[in-house]
Design an enzyme around this catalytic site. Structure first.
Site, PDB file in Angstrom:
ATOM      1  N   LYS A  14      38.752  25.999  40.086  1.00  0.00           N
ATOM      2  CA  LYS A  14      37.824  25.468  41.079  1.00  0.00           C
ATOM      3  C   LYS A  14      36.741  24.580  40.457  1.00  0.00           C
ATOM      4  CE  LYS A  14      34.771  28.166  42.720  1.00  0.00           C
ATOM      5  NZ  LYS A  14      34.166  29.330  43.355  1.00  0.00           N
ATOM      6  N   ARG A  89      30.918  33.453  52.522  1.00  0.00           N
ATOM      7  CA  ARG A  89      31.644  34.523  51.853  1.00  0.00           C
ATOM      8  C   ARG A  89      32.377  35.443  52.814  1.00  0.00           C
ATOM      9  NH1 ARG A  89      31.339  35.416  46.422  1.00  0.00           N
ATOM     10  NH2 ARG A  89      29.644  34.269  45.498  1.00  0.00           N
ATOM     11  N   ARG A 128      43.547  30.734  27.640  1.00  0.00           N
ATOM     12  CA  ARG A 128      42.462  29.784  27.386  1.00  0.00           C
ATOM     13  C   ARG A 128      42.005  29.934  25.951  1.00  0.00           C
ATOM     14  NH1 ARG A 128      38.280  31.072  32.184  1.00  0.00           N
ATOM     15  NH2 ARG A 128      39.380  30.056  33.873  1.00  0.00           N
ATOM     16  N   ARG A 163      39.475  32.708  24.004  1.00  0.00           N
ATOM     17  CA  ARG A 163      38.257  33.029  24.733  1.00  0.00           C
ATOM     18  C   ARG A 163      38.393  34.438  25.247  1.00  0.00           C
ATOM     19  NH1 ARG A 163      36.337  28.706  29.087  1.00  0.00           N
ATOM     20  NH2 ARG A 163      35.472  30.582  29.978  1.00  0.00           N
ATOM     21  N   ARG A 174      38.335  41.757  39.030  1.00  0.00           N
ATOM     22  CA  ARG A 174      37.597  40.640  39.586  1.00  0.00           C
ATOM     23  C   ARG A 174      38.467  39.871  40.581  1.00  0.00           C
ATOM     24  NH1 ARG A 174      35.548  35.695  37.327  1.00  0.00           N
ATOM     25  NH2 ARG A 174      36.864  35.849  35.497  1.00  0.00           N
TER      26      ARG A 174
END
Ligand SMILES: [Zn+2]
Length: 218
Positions: A14, A89, A128, A163, A174
């Protein structure tokens, strides 16, 4: 006027798309987090009460957010449109926002949902890698984000490293939390005929951007 809502689970890219759209269409990226921080920084009455609320761990009321949002989206730099990030949201906020758009005589805009499979999102996250020297970031899973030479930074030739800000478990939590909390919102916008779904898959940022442009230029 392009008023855009981005709905995207973690690792759907995003941030990159916001940047590309913002530059290509010359419209600002608006996050409610930034709006709140800016208001607090002004040090006026509203900002002080927001700060107190946040320090107590309370949610900032929809009324306050709507006031800030109204001021922001009627600013001169929003005359071509804007990208909303992190808002609405939930359905309640979506309804308030729709009302606001009506009041301002703005069109209902475009909602883009970046759909990504959880396993793939996880893979994208853990593949990543970053250059500890110059901060360039790479992704082993995405063709145009791979370093040219294995494990070596294209820009400064330093050795790259993974990372590790997310463990698998934290990421999955999450991700699931996000999906559960936006399910109703996605259905709501779908019923209104405003939702455009883009499958992220293993597409590169530019490929995804081409699809975003198609939606926005319709
Ligand atoms: Zn580097």
């Amino acid at each position: 006027m392009k008023n855009i809502i981005f709905i995207a689970p973690p690792a759907a890219g995003k941030g990159t798309q916001s940047k590309l759209v913002s530059e290509a269409y010359n419209i600002p990226h608006i996050s409610t987090g930034d709006l709140l921080r800016d208001e607090i920084a002004k040090g006026e009455a509203l900002g002080i009460s927001i700060k107190e609320d946040m320090e107590k761990g309370n949610l900032v009321s929809d009324e306050v957010i709507t006031t800030l949002l109204r001021n922001r989206i009627t600013s001169p730099d929003c005359q071509n449109g804007y990208i909303l990030d992190g808002y609405p949201r939930n359905i309640n906020q979506a309804k308030i926002y729709n009302q606001l758009l009506d009041e301002l005589n703005y069109d209902k805009g475009v909602v883009i949902f970046f759909d990504i499979d959880r396993d793939l999102a996880l893979k994208r996250t853990i593949s990543r890698i970053i250059c500890p020297n110059c901060g360039s970031s790479y992704n082993l899973l995405v063709a145009d984000l791979k370093p040219k030479e294995d494990n070596i930074c294209d820009r400064c030739h330093h050795q790259l490293k993974t990372r590790s800000d997310d463990t698998e478990e934290v990421f999955i939590h999450r991700f699931d939390t996000y999906i559960n909390s936006t399910k109703e919102l996605i259905d709501y916008y779908n019923e209104l005929g405003l939702l455009h779904k883009i499958e992220v898959g293993t597409k590169s940022a530019n490929e995804i951007f081409e699809e975003v442009k198609k939606v926005l230029n319709d």
